[in-house]
Motif scaffolding. Structure first.
Motif, PDB file in Angstrom:
ATOM      1  N   PRO A 341      14.783  11.609 -16.780  1.00 25.45           N
ATOM      2  CA  PRO A 341      13.434  11.739 -17.341  1.00 25.45           C
ATOM      3  C   PRO A 341      12.379  11.405 -16.281  1.00 25.45           C
ATOM      4  CG  PRO A 341      14.348   9.635 -17.960  1.00 25.45           C
ATOM      5  CD  PRO A 341      15.429  10.348 -17.195  1.00 25.45           C
ATOM      6  N   TYR A 342      11.160  11.788 -16.568  1.00 23.41           N
ATOM      7  CA  TYR A 342      10.038  11.368 -15.738  1.00 23.41           C
ATOM      8  C   TYR A 342       9.750   9.908 -16.063  1.00 23.41           C
ATOM      9  CZ  TYR A 342       5.207  11.086 -14.029  1.00 23.41           C
ATOM     10  OH  TYR A 342       4.046  10.713 -13.389  1.00 23.41           O
ATOM     11  N   ASP A 343      10.118   9.004 -15.142  1.00 28.11           N
ATOM     12  CA  ASP A 343      10.041   7.566 -15.410  1.00 28.11           C
ATOM     13  C   ASP A 343       9.639   6.833 -14.124  1.00 28.11           C
ATOM     14  OD1 ASP A 343      10.363   4.922 -16.123  1.00 28.11           O
ATOM     15  OD2 ASP A 343      12.315   5.202 -17.095  1.00 28.11           O
ATOM     16  N   PRO A 344       8.343   6.838 -13.789  1.00 30.36           N
ATOM     17  CA  PRO A 344       7.890   6.196 -12.552  1.00 30.36           C
ATOM     18  C   PRO A 344       8.265   4.719 -12.464  1.00 30.36           C
ATOM     19  CG  PRO A 344       6.157   7.582 -13.474  1.00 30.36           C
ATOM     20  CD  PRO A 344       7.229   7.501 -14.501  1.00 30.36           C
ATOM     21  N   ASP A 345       8.263   4.010 -13.586  1.00 33.20           N
ATOM     22  CA  ASP A 345       8.623   2.591 -13.557  1.00 33.20           C
ATOM     23  C   ASP A 345      10.058   2.405 -13.091  1.00 33.20           C
ATOM     24  OD1 ASP A 345       6.101   1.885 -14.435  1.00 33.20           O
ATOM     25  OD2 ASP A 345       6.683   1.770 -16.554  1.00 33.20           O
ATOM     26  N   ARG A 346      10.956   3.239 -13.588  1.00 36.12           N
ATOM     27  CA  ARG A 346      12.355   3.154 -13.169  1.00 36.12           C
ATOM     28  C   ARG A 346      12.485   3.495 -11.687  1.00 36.12           C
ATOM     29  NH1 ARG A 346      16.859   0.727 -12.693  1.00 36.12           N
ATOM     30  NH2 ARG A 346      18.753   2.002 -12.744  1.00 36.12           N
ATOM     31  N   ALA A 347      11.710   4.470 -11.231  1.00 36.20           N
ATOM     32  CA  ALA A 347      11.730   4.832  -9.812  1.00 36.20           C
ATOM     33  C   ALA A 347      11.291   3.648  -8.949  1.00 36.20           C
ATOM     34  CB  ALA A 347      10.828   6.038  -9.563  1.00 36.20           C
ATOM     35  N   GLU A 348      10.224   2.993  -9.336  1.00 33.87           N
ATOM     36  CA  GLU A 348       9.729   1.842  -8.569  1.00 33.87           C
ATOM     37  C   GLU A 348      10.745   0.709  -8.548  1.00 33.87           C
ATOM     38  OE1 GLU A 348       5.981   0.733 -10.180  1.00 33.87           O
ATOM     39  OE2 GLU A 348       4.942   2.553  -9.512  1.00 33.87           O
ATOM     40  N   ALA A 349      11.432   0.514  -9.671  1.00 28.82           N
ATOM     41  CA  ALA A 349      12.433  -0.552  -9.741  1.00 28.82           C
ATOM     42  C   ALA A 349      13.587  -0.281  -8.781  1.00 28.82           C
ATOM     43  CB  ALA A 349      12.948  -0.695 -11.173  1.00 28.82           C
ATOM     44  N   LEU A 350      14.017   0.962  -8.687  1.00 26.89           N
ATOM     45  CA  LEU A 350      15.107   1.319  -7.770  1.00 26.89           C
ATOM     46  C   LEU A 350      14.677   1.145  -6.317  1.00 26.89           C
ATOM     47  CD1 LEU A 350      16.471   4.467  -9.625  1.00 26.89           C
ATOM     48  CD2 LEU A 350      17.819   2.441  -9.048  1.00 26.89           C
ATOM     49  N   LEU A 351      13.444   1.510  -6.016  1.00 28.07           N
ATOM     50  CA  LEU A 351      12.940   1.340  -4.648  1.00 28.07           C
ATOM     51  C   LEU A 351      12.870  -0.144  -4.283  1.00 28.07           C
ATOM     52  CD1 LEU A 351      10.108   4.035  -4.661  1.00 28.07           C
ATOM     53  CD2 LEU A 351      12.330   4.200  -3.518  1.00 28.07           C
ATOM     54  N   ASP A 352      12.443  -0.971  -5.238  1.00 32.12           N
ATOM     55  CA  ASP A 352      12.410  -2.420  -4.995  1.00 32.12           C
ATOM     56  C   ASP A 352      13.819  -2.967  -4.789  1.00 32.12           C
ATOM     57  OD1 ASP A 352       9.672  -2.474  -5.201  1.00 32.12           O
ATOM     58  OD2 ASP A 352       9.661  -3.078  -7.319  1.00 32.12           O
ATOM     59  N   GLU A 353      14.758  -2.487  -5.601  1.00 29.20           N
ATOM     60  CA  GLU A 353      16.149  -2.958  -5.524  1.00 29.20           C
ATOM     61  C   GLU A 353      16.760  -2.676  -4.158  1.00 29.20           C
ATOM     62  OE1 GLU A 353      20.354  -1.482  -7.382  1.00 29.20           O
ATOM     63  OE2 GLU A 353      18.699  -1.735  -8.816  1.00 29.20           O
ATOM     64  N   MET A 354      16.455  -1.500  -3.591  1.00 33.39           N
ATOM     65  CA  MET A 354      17.028  -1.160  -2.287  1.00 33.39           C
ATOM     66  C   MET A 354      16.240  -1.759  -1.131  1.00 33.39           C
ATOM     67  SD  MET A 354      15.884   2.822  -1.556  1.00 33.39           S
ATOM     68  CE  MET A 354      16.138   2.700   0.211  1.00 33.39           C
ATOM     69  N   GLY A 355      15.078  -2.314  -1.412  1.00 31.37           N
ATOM     70  CA  GLY A 355      14.263  -2.910  -0.363  1.00 31.37           C
ATOM     71  C   GLY A 355      13.499  -1.902   0.465  1.00 31.37           C
ATOM     72  N   TYR A 356      13.094  -0.801  -0.178  1.00 30.48           N
ATOM     73  CA  TYR A 356      12.314   0.209   0.548  1.00 30.48           C
ATOM     74  C   TYR A 356      11.013  -0.420   1.055  1.00 30.48           C
ATOM     75  CZ  TYR A 356       9.348   4.266   1.421  1.00 30.48           C
ATOM     76  OH  TYR A 356       8.488   5.175   1.995  1.00 30.48           O
ATOM     77  N   ASP A 357      10.754  -0.269   2.364  1.00 25.45           N
ATOM     78  CA  ASP A 357       9.634  -0.959   3.005  1.00 25.45           C
ATOM     79  C   ASP A 357       8.477  -0.038   3.378  1.00 25.45           C
ATOM     80  OD1 ASP A 357      10.748   0.515   5.024  1.00 25.45           O
ATOM     81  OD2 ASP A 357      11.205  -1.195   6.332  1.00 25.45           O
ATOM     82  N   GLY A 358       8.451   1.173   2.810  1.00 23.06           N
ATOM     83  CA  GLY A 358       7.358   2.093   3.108  1.00 23.06           C
ATOM     84  C   GLY A 358       7.606   2.972   4.311  1.00 23.06           C
ATOM     85  N   GLU A 359       8.851   2.999   4.810  1.00 18.81           N
ATOM     86  CA  GLU A 359       9.172   3.877   5.946  1.00 18.81           C
ATOM     87  C   GLU A 359       8.752   5.309   5.616  1.00 18.81           C
ATOM     88  OE1 GLU A 359      13.105   5.590   8.315  1.00 18.81           O
ATOM     89  OE2 GLU A 359      13.258   3.731   7.151  1.00 18.81           O
ATOM     90  N   PRO A 360       8.026   5.992   6.522  1.00 17.93           N
ATOM     91  CA  PRO A 360       7.572   7.365   6.240  1.00 17.93           C
ATOM     92  C   PRO A 360       8.738   8.317   5.980  1.00 17.93           C
ATOM     93  CG  PRO A 360       6.412   6.465   8.127  1.00 17.93           C
ATOM     94  CD  PRO A 360       7.516   5.499   7.810  1.00 17.93           C
ATOM     95  N   VAL A 361       8.546   9.197   5.018  1.00 21.45           N
ATOM     96  CA  VAL A 361       9.540  10.205   4.655  1.00 21.45           C
ATOM     97  C   VAL A 361       8.887  11.575   4.809  1.00 21.45           C
ATOM     98  CG1 VAL A 361      10.967  11.127   2.799  1.00 21.45           C
ATOM     99  CG2 VAL A 361      10.707   8.646   3.058  1.00 21.45           C
ATOM    100  N   ARG A 362       9.525  12.438   5.591  1.00 22.97           N
ATOM    101  CA  ARG A 362       8.956  13.760   5.874  1.00 22.97           C
ATOM    102  C   ARG A 362       9.312  14.753   4.771  1.00 22.97           C
ATOM    103  NH1 ARG A 362      11.806  15.300  11.055  1.00 22.97           N
ATOM    104  NH2 ARG A 362      13.463  14.200   9.945  1.00 22.97           N
TER     105      ARG A 362
END
Length: 522
Positions: A341-362
């Motif tokens: 589903p379209y679920d931005p909150d879940r997306a943010e939680a997964l990014l936090d869990e993996m420790g995404y630090d804002g590295e640029p993505v092309r």
């Protein structure tokens, strides 16, 4: 019987329900003569179909070259260069009887030896066809009119592998013992089809002329086909409105222009002619390195995408949002999968869990027009809304091909044909044996999973329908969890055309082999 019709339930915009159904039923006797003016976008990189497999090449050159078979809307085989065929009870031997008196466009006779040579040619030049032919133990020509394929193991999808884009016939007398890619014949392709290559003014027009020696009596009906290269979508729409163009294949105009063009007097629209292809839009996600190598990041991408917005706003309600990696129209599709589903909150939680630090993505858009540009902007916004730092790297078609072939991307738009069976069009995307630089149509993402490899391999040769389905259901569950790439849309690809053009689409590959039967009411 014509297959030209609208697909029920696929068009949500009322204006797009204009079809040719009534005019087709009112006409029965084809008229000879006339010229078809057709848009082609983008301009093909070449017309030697056995070497160049992109969509524009198939659309034009599918009327120059031929395969052994054609397929109806239900993917049932129909005669083409083969007038008949038999499959042994054990599913290992396929015997084709060829039409008599078929000649190449240069006057040389076509024979079974050309078929055997074409198989060897395509094994060398086309990864998708090579994967199909891997099941073949031998190909022999007992006489000039007979070809026998012997398989190593049963391969139920094999009978669907003989359309012109998958196994086009190659003239042995022109290519045997040559450098295929640098053969002078590539500049003037020679086939057996209803139309012959006449000339190509680069950036302007490709002319195909009627084959006067075509083996099907009375065909083709048209005298010429002009494929017009008009780079700007608005200009193509204007050319249709002012009568310069008669036929607008899928992708010729932006989706927001379809209602206006289809409502014009004497204008018709159909979604038929894509049943064999099942076009499927995806985002390549580089599984090798960077944030996209983490499964949680890839899952976050799926949750971040508002795919319903893309369908309803950017694609005018056309197409379907997939629940997983298989198009819903395929018999092997697993209906039990729960769509992301379209679920931005879940997306943010997964990014936090993996420790995404804002590295640029092309992000690499697909340079196929304004709709695709808008789609890339919408995806960028979706991803940035959940905290992913996106850098868009736009390019032309050649540049896109090069970047994808060299794996020089993080996230990239694409769409691939899934064809009528997973073993023909889907397995190539996930099979680790298909990881190789140089092609934008194989396992570009670099996904490796031995269990998935084995399931695809086993299902391809399984004759028991229930066992086969169970294997494909399992592979869909694994892919749904691993998210090797992002599944974004089952594409609809409508064709707009003049209603006095009849029998334009009579197979499941549409315009790609459609002009043999097409005729214009004068």
């Amino acid at each position: 019987m014509t297959l030209l019709s609208s697909v029920p339930g696929r068009l949500s915009v009322a204006a797009l329900l204009v079809t040719l159904t009534a005019p087709v039923l009112a006409q029965s006797t084809p008229q000879a003569g006339g010229v078809a003016n057709v848009a082609i976008q983008p301009e093909p990189p070449g017309l030697m179909l056995p070497l160049v497999q992109n969509a524009p090449t198939q659309r034009v050159a599918g009327n120059i070259f031929e395969g052994l078979l054609r397929y109806d809307a239900d993917l049932e085989p129909m005669p083409q260069l083969a007038e008949s065929w038999k499959i042994s009870d054990d599913g290992l031997t396929y015997t084709f009887t060829l039409h008599d008196d078929v000649t190449w466009h240069d006057g040389e006779p076509f024979s079974a030896e050309d078929v055997v040579f074409s198989v060897d040619f395509m094994r060398e030049t086309n990864p998708r066809t090579r994967a199909v032919l891997a099941h073949v133990d031998s190909v022999t020509a007992p006489d000039d009119s007979t070809v026998v394929f012997t398989l190593e193991t049963p391969f139920p999808a094999f009978i669907q592998a003989f359309e012109v884009g998958t196994l086009p016939m190659v003239p042995k007398h022109l290519y045997e013992g040559t450098d295929y890619y640098n053969n002078p014949a590539n500049r003037h392709p020679i086939g057996t089809g209803p139309f012959e290559f006449a000339k190509w003014d680069r950036g302007s027009v490709i002319e195909l002329d009627k084959n006067p020696d075509y083996y099907e009596a009375g065909k083709p009906y048209l005298d010429k086909i002009y494929w017009h290269v008009i780079p700007d979508a608005a200009s193509r729409a204007a050319a249709y409105e002012n009568g310069t163009l008669d036929i607008m294949p899928a992708g010729s105009v932006e989706n927001f222009d379809l209602p206006r063009l289809s409502e014009m007097e004497g204008s018709c629209l159909t979604e038929a002619g894509n049943e064999y292809f099942n076009p499927f839009a995806m985002l390549w996600l580089n599984n090798r390195e960077g944030p996209t190598a983490d499964k949680r990041f890839r899952q976050a991408v799926m949750y971040a995408l508002d795919r319903d917005f893309a369908k309803n706003v950017l694609w005018n309600g056309l197409g379907n949002v997939p629940n997983g990696p298989f198009t819903a129209s395929l018999p092997a599709h697993d209906d039990s999968l729960t769509p992301y589903p379209y679920d931005p909150d879940r997306a943010e939680a997964l990014l936090d869990e993996m420790g995404y630090d804002g590295e640029p993505v092309r992000l690499l858009p697909l340079p196929y027009g304004e709709t695709w540009t808008r789609w890339s902007e919408a995806v960028r916004q979706n991803l940035e809304d959940v905290g992913i730092n996106i850098e868009t790297e736009s390019s032309d078609v050649a540049g896109w091909n090069q970047k994808i072939s060299d794996w020089d991307y993080d996230i990239a738009f694409t769409y691939l044909f899934q064809y009528g069976d997973p073993s023909l069009g889907i397995a190539r995307t996930y099979d680790s044996d298909n990881i190789a630089k140089g092609s934008p149509w194989n396992n570009v993402e670099g996904y490796e999973n031995p269990k998935v490899d084995q399931l695809f391999a086993d299902a391809a040769v399984e004759n028991d329908v229930d066992k086969r389905q169970a294997m494909y259901a399992e592979v869909q569950q694994i892919l749904h969890e691993d998210v090797p790439l992002a599944w974004i849309m089952e594409l609809a690809q409508p064709t707009v055309y003049r209603c006095n053009v009849h029998d334009l689409i009579t197979t499941s590959i549409g315009l790609n082999d459609g002009f043999k039967n097409a005729w214009i009411e004068h």
